[in-house]
Design an enzyme around this catalytic site. Structure first.
Site: not given
Ligand code: SAH
Length: 346
Positions: A90, A103, A110, A114, A117, A332
């Site tokens: 994205e 961004c 990832c 987290c 997230c 995100c």
């Protein structure tokens, strides 16, 4: 087909040498790619037709395909980009009254995972190449048309310090005279903060703003929110922040996402102020964009204001980050997840 945006000026020069072409053409090609941002070799009108054809037979100028674009009520645009091997990332373009900011993502998925997230829900798929990182800046600039792109924030999907070589290469192309000519002061990188990398980054890019996602005032809570962070005790990160200041004379931004009842209580503010008081930092509180799968909720406005006051009273420089693109899943990873869910229902 090889992606030419992955090349720096030396690579382009070597390519021309191998094609028995004059070296000065490297500057011309780089200008077309990074400054004019053309989408095909055909458009490079000061090169011979023969050279353009030679390049086009082996290289592609663009490798990403925009598979979904959503525009938010506040003007924020989110692009879902598919790369040649099918992985998706994205890119978000945010228009503020006085500036345009893109961004960009550095990885698909990832490894940090987290707890709040969307990006890390399925872990890491792969790191992006320097060319793919650069191409996102071009996508944003193109969509702005005549308007200028002012800032780049490396805060999208992925952990940039887990893909350091490609991220560093991309930043060099953004910075370079032969490249995009975007000044370091207009670039921010956000990381969970790997101590050795913080020092390396200070040496490599002393003018770029460094933001570190802390999200907790102690290691125990931090490890619950950022599982990967167990490898990097906060003490070591804070020592690295001291060294960073010594090297760059610039303050680090501490990011702190405000989760309801989890890390946003007055006791957390007190502990955070105590922890950070000795360091040259600014705190950026972030309003949480709900990711329903995680079960976390944004802290209430009162709790956020109260938290801010406690930090201010204790001499900490603190700001609340403006939230953008809430109605389009701008946090995100959210668009990618919802797009994939929809596709699998089709
Ligand atoms: N891996 C890097 C960069 C990507 S995330 C990092 O952790 O810093 C960029 C920032 O957005 C981080 O501070 C991250 O914690 C925050 N973030 C992630 N999901 C969010 C959400 N749903 N709402 C608000 N902020 C979020």
């Amino acid at each position: 087909m090889k992606p030419i945006l992955d090349y720096n000026i030396d690579d382009i020069t070597n390519l021309l040498i191998s094609l028995k072409q004059p070296k000065f053409r490297a500057g011309q090609i780089a200008k077309w790619l990074f400054s004019e941002q053309v989408s095909s070799f055909e458009q490079m009108t000061n090169l011979s037709k023969e050279l353009r054809q030679m390049l086009a037979s082996e290289y592609m100028v663009r490798s990403g395909e925009i598979v979904n674009t959503v525009i938010c009520r506040d003007g924020t645009k989110k692009f879902l980009v598919k790369w040649p091997d099918g992985v998706q990332t994205e890119t978000v373009l945010m228009e503020y009254h006085d500036r345009n900011t893109v961004c960009i993502s550095t990885q698909s998925g990832c490894p940090v995972r987290c707890a709040f997230c969307a990006s890390g829900i399925n872990g890491l798929t792969r790191s992006l190449t320097a060319g793919e990182i650069i191409e996102q800046v071009i996508i944003a600039a193109e969509s702005l048309g005549e308007q200028r792109l002012n800032n780049v924030v490396i805060m999208g999907m992925g952990e940039p310090f887990a893909n350091y070589a490609n991220v560093a290469r991309a930043i060099k192309t953004m910075n370079a005279d032969w490249g995009m000519n975007i000044g370091s002061r207009h670039i921010t990188l956000s990381t969970i903060g790997i101590p050795d990398r913080i020092i390396q980054f200070a040496h490599d890019f002393p003018q770029i703003t460094l933001a570190i996602s802390l999200h907790a005032p102690n290691d125990k809570l931090r490890a619950e929110l950022i599982p990967w962070a167990v490898n990097f005790p906060m003490r070591d990160i804070l020592t690295a922040i001291d060294d960073y200041y010594e090297i760059t004379h610039r303050e680090v931004t501490i990011e702190y996402v405000m989760l309801d009842g989890v890390n946003s209580l007055p006791k957390h503010a007190e502990a955070l102020a105590k922890l950070l008081r000795p360091y040259r930092i600014n705190v950026n509180l972030i309003n949480y964009n709900t990711v329903s799968e995680t079960g976390h909720k944004p802290a209430h406005e009162n709790a956020v204001n109260n938290f801010m006051e406690i930090l201010k009273d204790r001499g900490i420089n603190v700001h609340l980050r403006q939230s953008k693109g809430i109605d389009i899943n701008a946090a995100c990873g959210q668009l990618r997840n919802s797009h994939n869910q929809q596709s699998s229902q089709d």
